[in-house]
Every structure is written in structure tokens, then in C-alpha cells.
Design a protein around this motif. Structure first.
Motif, PDB file in Angstrom:
ATOM      1  N   TYR A   1       0.824  -1.211   0.000  1.00 30.93           N
ATOM      2  CA  TYR A   1       0.000   0.000   0.000  1.00 30.93           C
ATOM      3  C   TYR A   1       0.860   1.263   0.000  1.00 30.93           C
ATOM      4  CZ  TYR A   1      -3.077  -3.633   1.794  1.00 30.93           C
ATOM      5  OH  TYR A   1      -3.769  -4.810   1.967  1.00 30.93           O
ATOM      6  N   SER A   2       0.251   2.335  -0.474  1.00 34.75           N
ATOM      7  CA  SER A   2       0.915   3.627  -0.367  1.00 34.75           C
ATOM      8  C   SER A   2       0.860   4.089   1.090  1.00 34.75           C
ATOM      9  CB  SER A   2       0.220   4.662  -1.248  1.00 34.75           C
ATOM     10  OG  SER A   2      -1.095   4.922  -0.768  1.00 34.75           O
ATOM     11  N   PRO A   3       1.850   4.839   1.542  1.00 35.73           N
ATOM     12  CA  PRO A   3       1.820   5.341   2.917  1.00 35.73           C
ATOM     13  C   PRO A   3       0.555   6.142   3.214  1.00 35.73           C
ATOM     14  CG  PRO A   3       4.003   5.614   1.993  1.00 35.73           C
ATOM     15  CD  PRO A   3       3.125   5.163   0.866  1.00 35.73           C
ATOM     16  N   ALA A   4       0.068   6.918   2.241  1.00 38.29           N
ATOM     17  CA  ALA A   4      -1.128   7.725   2.454  1.00 38.29           C
ATOM     18  C   ALA A   4      -2.351   6.846   2.679  1.00 38.29           C
ATOM     19  CB  ALA A   4      -1.360   8.646   1.258  1.00 38.29           C
ATOM     20  N   PHE A   5      -2.436   5.726   1.969  1.00 36.66           N
ATOM     21  CA  PHE A   5      -3.565   4.814   2.139  1.00 36.66           C
ATOM     22  C   PHE A   5      -3.523   4.176   3.530  1.00 36.66           C
ATOM     23  CE2 PHE A   5      -5.728   0.691   1.535  1.00 36.66           C
ATOM     24  CZ  PHE A   5      -6.931   1.133   0.989  1.00 36.66           C
TER      25      PHE A   5
ATOM     26  N   PRO B   1      11.270  -5.435 -27.212  1.00 37.55           N
ATOM     27  CA  PRO B   1      11.048  -4.778 -28.504  1.00 37.55           C
ATOM     28  C   PRO B   1      10.293  -5.651 -29.507  1.00 37.55           C
ATOM     29  CG  PRO B   1      13.280  -4.357 -27.732  1.00 37.55           C
ATOM     30  CD  PRO B   1      12.703  -5.402 -26.818  1.00 37.55           C
ATOM     31  N   ASP B   2      10.147  -6.940 -29.212  1.00 34.42           N
ATOM     32  CA  ASP B   2       9.415  -7.834 -30.102  1.00 34.42           C
ATOM     33  C   ASP B   2       7.913  -7.848 -29.826  1.00 34.42           C
ATOM     34  OD1 ASP B   2      11.783  -8.629 -31.346  1.00 34.42           O
ATOM     35  OD2 ASP B   2      12.119 -10.251 -29.917  1.00 34.42           O
ATOM     36  N   VAL B   3       7.478  -7.183 -28.754  1.00 27.53           N
ATOM     37  CA  VAL B   3       6.042  -7.100 -28.474  1.00 27.53           C
ATOM     38  C   VAL B   3       5.389  -6.281 -29.582  1.00 27.53           C
ATOM     39  CG1 VAL B   3       4.274  -6.222 -26.901  1.00 27.53           C
ATOM     40  CG2 VAL B   3       6.311  -7.363 -25.988  1.00 27.53           C
ATOM     41  N   ARG B   4       4.351  -6.819 -30.192  1.00 27.32           N
ATOM     42  CA  ARG B   4       3.739  -6.187 -31.356  1.00 27.32           C
ATOM     43  C   ARG B   4       2.253  -5.893 -31.163  1.00 27.32           C
ATOM     44  NH1 ARG B   4       8.109  -5.027 -32.238  1.00 27.32           N
ATOM     45  NH2 ARG B   4       9.451  -5.516 -34.026  1.00 27.32           N
ATOM     46  N   VAL B   5       1.821  -5.760 -29.919  1.00 31.12           N
ATOM     47  CA  VAL B   5       0.420  -5.431 -29.674  1.00 31.12           C
ATOM     48  C   VAL B   5       0.355  -4.113 -28.913  1.00 31.12           C
ATOM     49  CG1 VAL B   5      -0.332  -7.834 -29.666  1.00 31.12           C
ATOM     50  CG2 VAL B   5       0.341  -6.762 -27.504  1.00 31.12           C
ATOM     51  N   PRO B   6      -0.742  -3.368 -29.040  1.00 34.90           N
ATOM     52  CA  PRO B   6      -0.879  -2.123 -28.272  1.00 34.90           C
ATOM     53  C   PRO B   6      -0.707  -2.402 -26.778  1.00 34.90           C
ATOM     54  CG  PRO B   6      -2.629  -2.311 -29.893  1.00 34.90           C
ATOM     55  CD  PRO B   6      -1.924  -3.630 -29.890  1.00 34.90           C
ATOM     56  N   THR B   7       0.032  -1.546 -26.113  1.00 34.47           N
ATOM     57  CA  THR B   7       0.371  -1.787 -24.709  1.00 34.47           C
ATOM     58  C   THR B   7       0.250  -0.507 -23.900  1.00 34.47           C
ATOM     59  OG1 THR B   7       1.950  -3.536 -25.340  1.00 34.47           O
ATOM     60  CG2 THR B   7       2.175  -2.596 -23.129  1.00 34.47           C
ATOM     61  N   VAL B   8      -0.311  -0.640 -22.712  1.00 31.56           N
ATOM     62  CA  VAL B   8      -0.269   0.443 -21.741  1.00 31.56           C
ATOM     63  C   VAL B   8       0.379  -0.100 -20.479  1.00 31.56           C
ATOM     64  CG1 VAL B   8      -2.586   0.012 -20.785  1.00 31.56           C
ATOM     65  CG2 VAL B   8      -1.562   2.283 -20.569  1.00 31.56           C
ATOM     66  N   VAL B   9       1.264   0.688 -19.905  1.00 31.87           N
ATOM     67  CA  VAL B   9       1.960   0.314 -18.676  1.00 31.87           C
ATOM     68  C   VAL B   9       1.402   1.175 -17.548  1.00 31.87           C
ATOM     69  CG1 VAL B   9       4.193   0.089 -17.548  1.00 31.87           C
ATOM     70  CG2 VAL B   9       4.019  -0.264 -20.016  1.00 31.87           C
ATOM     71  N   LEU B  10       0.826   0.516 -16.553  1.00 33.41           N
ATOM     72  CA  LEU B  10       0.115   1.185 -15.467  1.00 33.41           C
ATOM     73  C   LEU B  10       0.854   0.947 -14.161  1.00 33.41           C
ATOM     74  CD1 LEU B  10      -2.495   2.547 -14.310  1.00 33.41           C
ATOM     75  CD2 LEU B  10      -3.548   0.272 -14.346  1.00 33.41           C
ATOM     76  N   HIS B  11       1.053   2.010 -13.382  1.00 33.87           N
ATOM     77  CA  HIS B  11       1.831   1.857 -12.149  1.00 33.87           C
ATOM     78  C   HIS B  11       1.477   2.972 -11.168  1.00 33.87           C
ATOM     79  CE1 HIS B  11       5.555  -0.609 -11.115  1.00 33.87           C
ATOM     80  NE2 HIS B  11       5.301   0.055  -9.989  1.00 33.87           N
ATOM     81  N   GLY B  12       1.411   2.623  -9.900  1.00 30.16           N
ATOM     82  CA  GLY B  12       1.246   3.627  -8.857  1.00 30.16           C
ATOM     83  C   GLY B  12       2.587   4.236  -8.494  1.00 30.16           C
ATOM     84  N   LEU B  13       2.636   5.549  -8.363  1.00 30.59           N
ATOM     85  CA  LEU B  13       3.912   6.220  -8.094  1.00 30.59           C
ATOM     86  C   LEU B  13       4.407   6.015  -6.668  1.00 30.59           C
ATOM     87  CD1 LEU B  13       3.521   9.550 -10.096  1.00 30.59           C
ATOM     88  CD2 LEU B  13       5.165   7.707 -10.501  1.00 30.59           C
ATOM     89  N   ASP B  14       3.542   5.520  -5.778  1.00 31.42           N
ATOM     90  CA  ASP B  14       3.971   5.233  -4.408  1.00 31.42           C
ATOM     91  C   ASP B  14       4.039   3.732  -4.148  1.00 31.42           C
ATOM     92  OD1 ASP B  14       4.268   7.873  -3.851  1.00 31.42           O
ATOM     93  OD2 ASP B  14       2.547   8.061  -2.516  1.00 31.42           O
ATOM     94  N   ASP B  15       4.353   2.965  -5.195  1.00 31.12           N
ATOM     95  CA  ASP B  15       4.496   1.514  -5.074  1.00 31.12           C
ATOM     96  C   ASP B  15       5.789   1.200  -4.329  1.00 31.12           C
ATOM     97  OD1 ASP B  15       4.796  -1.243  -5.456  1.00 31.12           O
ATOM     98  OD2 ASP B  15       4.008  -1.185  -7.491  1.00 31.12           O
ATOM     99  N   LEU B  16       5.679   0.546  -3.167  1.00 32.20           N
ATOM    100  CA  LEU B  16       6.844   0.193  -2.361  1.00 32.20           C
ATOM    101  C   LEU B  16       7.339  -1.218  -2.655  1.00 32.20           C
ATOM    102  CD1 LEU B  16       5.738   1.601   1.139  1.00 32.20           C
ATOM    103  CD2 LEU B  16       6.960   2.768  -0.716  1.00 32.20           C
ATOM    104  N   THR B  17       6.595  -1.982  -3.452  1.00 33.46           N
ATOM    105  CA  THR B  17       6.974  -3.357  -3.765  1.00 33.46           C
ATOM    106  C   THR B  17       7.740  -3.440  -5.079  1.00 33.46           C
ATOM    107  OG1 THR B  17       5.082  -4.258  -2.555  1.00 33.46           O
ATOM    108  CG2 THR B  17       6.071  -5.682  -4.206  1.00 33.46           C
ATOM    109  N   VAL B  18       7.224  -2.784  -6.112  1.00 30.01           N
ATOM    110  CA  VAL B  18       7.886  -2.728  -7.419  1.00 30.01           C
ATOM    111  C   VAL B  18       8.077  -1.253  -7.765  1.00 30.01           C
ATOM    112  CG1 VAL B  18       7.749  -3.308  -9.864  1.00 30.01           C
ATOM    113  CG2 VAL B  18       6.825  -4.889  -8.163  1.00 30.01           C
TER     114      VAL B  18
END
Length: 258
Positions: free
Chosen positions: A145-149, A191-208
């Protein structure tokens, strides 16, 4: 309850939500996670999409064999479920460990993934940026969890913890998934991935560390980056409405089979 029995006898628990005519979205959960762990995010997605969710072997209500597994095991389980449901291709949404499975699936079976949503994950341990912060040893779950949560939402925090404890993962199952993850490294193949991609991430992720999201987005051709301010590793529990907008908006835009 719906189960799929795999050729090796392992039974996988799955659920299907939403309109059968909507765009199909396969959810791939994190290490030790289960379907209830998607929380209200699953409900939000199912209002617009056909959501296919299952518990990885070793998780939730699926069987938990104590035997060697690789990332290929989880990819083949996912493809097997899609075949069982008659889904030729789908948008593939993986969170954390599930994001690694999603990458491997798109690389090994590019015709089965309409798009990728890679959330709170990394390209492989040898190229990953490690966690930025530490949490008390007696409360390791705080890293989710984020510290704020943690400070501001104690009731939701406790609800999530109760949900996670309903189907606890046995120690051997966690070890087997961890072993599978050690063999994962997609960095040079991204670079071989050939499908539309979105990368989603929380900015206060303490695990990754969120820097991993930037690495993924820079390596995958045309990938978009969606960063959630103030959200932790389980961003989908902390900020489900924002996560809904990112995922549904992306899937709606990129549409069906290429």
C-alpha cells in the motif's frame, strides 16, 4: 463453481463477468493473489467489458500442487482457459506477477493477445529496479500500500487484509511461484512485443519501483505510460475508479482483433 481441469489434473477456478458480446479482458493476478483481490476494480471493468478472471495454480480456489513450475506453465494455463471458453484472442491485463505472465503470453502467442495492460510489474529481476522503501519486518504486507492509504484509509486497509486472508496461499505454493519468477527475463525481448500496450503503475508503489514502468514503456514499441499519483502496489484497491478509466479507455480505443 466453475473449474477447468488442466491436462496434468490441476483444477483452475475461474469466473466470467460482464456482457458476453463485449471486448474480452483476461485478468492475471499477482503472486499469491486471488479473484476477490481485484476488489471493486473487477466490477468496474465488467460494466464495460467481458472480464475473464481465474486463480493461478497455487492461488485462491485453484489447486496448489507442490511441483516445479515455469512461466510457461502459467501462460499455457491462460491459453487453456481461453480455449475452454472459446476465446480466440483477448486483451490481457496482468498485475505484478501476472504482468510477467502477460508479457510471456504476448511474446509466445502474439495472435492471442489483442493488447497488453502491464501493471505494477517489471521486465525481469536482472534488469529490474529494486524497491525504494522498507516496511517493518513484522508487517511486511504494508509494502502493498501507499503510505497515504495506510494512514488515511484504515477501514479499507483492514477490509483488503480480510479479503486476502479468506484463501491464504500455502507456503509451498508461494515458493513454487517465486521459483517460476526467477526464470523470467523479458528485457531483451520486449522490442518484439507487437500489440498495443499500456503500462500502469502507482507512483507510491513500495513493492515494485515505478521506474520499472518507465523501463517497460521505453522498451515496448509504442507503449503508453499511465502513472497514478499517490497509489501503491495494489493501486486497483486504493484507486479503482482511476484504474477503471485507464483500462476501459485503453481497451475501448484499441478495439478488437488486429
Amino acid at each position: 463453481m466453475p473449474f477447468l481441469e488442466r491436462p496434468d489434473g490441476c483444477r483452475l477456478y475461474y469466473e466470467v463477468h460482464g456482457d458476453a458480446s463485449a471486448e474480452p479482458l483476461v485478468l492475471l493476478e499477482g503472486l499469491g493473489g486471488d479473484i476477490p483481490g481485484w476488489g471493486r476494480h473487477l466490477d468496474g471493468l465488467a460494466r464495460e467489458l467481458r472480464v475473464i478472471a481465474f486463480d493461478f495454480r497455487g492461488n485462491g480456489r485453484s489447486d496448489k500442487p507442490d511441483e516445479a513450475m515455469t512461466m510457461k506453465t502459467f501462460v499455457e494455463d491462460t491459453i487453456g482457459l481461453m480455449d475452454h471458453l472459446g476465446v480466440r484472442s483477448a486483451h490481457v491485463y496482468g498485475q505484478s506477477f501476472g504482468g510477467m505472465v502477460a508479457m510471456e503470453l504476448a511474446l509466445a502467442f502474439p495472435d492471442r493477445a489483442r493488447s497488453l495492460i502491464l501493471a505494477a510489474t517489471h521486465p525481469g529481476a536482472s534488469h529490474a529496479v529494486g524497491p525504494r522503501s522498507r516496511v517493518p519486518k513484522d508487517r511486511p504486507w504494508l509494502a502493498l500500500y501507499s503510505p497515504a492509504f495506510v494512514r488515511g484509509q484504515p477501514e479499507q486497509l483492514e477490509e483488503h487484509r480480510r479479503t486476502a486472508l479468506r484463501n491464504p496461499q500455502p507456503r509451498h505454493a508461494g515458493r513454487r511461484q517465486w521459483e517460476a519468477m526467477q526464470g523470467f527475463d523479458a528485457y531483451d525481448r520486449l522490442p518484439d512485443v507487437r500489440v498495443p500496450t499500456v503500462v500502469l503503475h502507482g507512483l507510491d508503489d513500495l513493492t515494485v519501483d515505478p521506474e520499472n514502468a518507465r523501463i517497460l514503456a521505453s522498451r515496448i514499441p509504442g507503449a503508453r505510460l499511465a502513472l497514478l499519483e499517490g497509489a501503491g502496489h495494489v493501486y486497483h484497491w486504493e484507486r479503482p475508479e482511476e484504474a477503471d478509466r485507464v483500462v476501459v479507455g485503453f481497451v475501448t480505443e484499441v478495439g478488437g482483433p488486429r
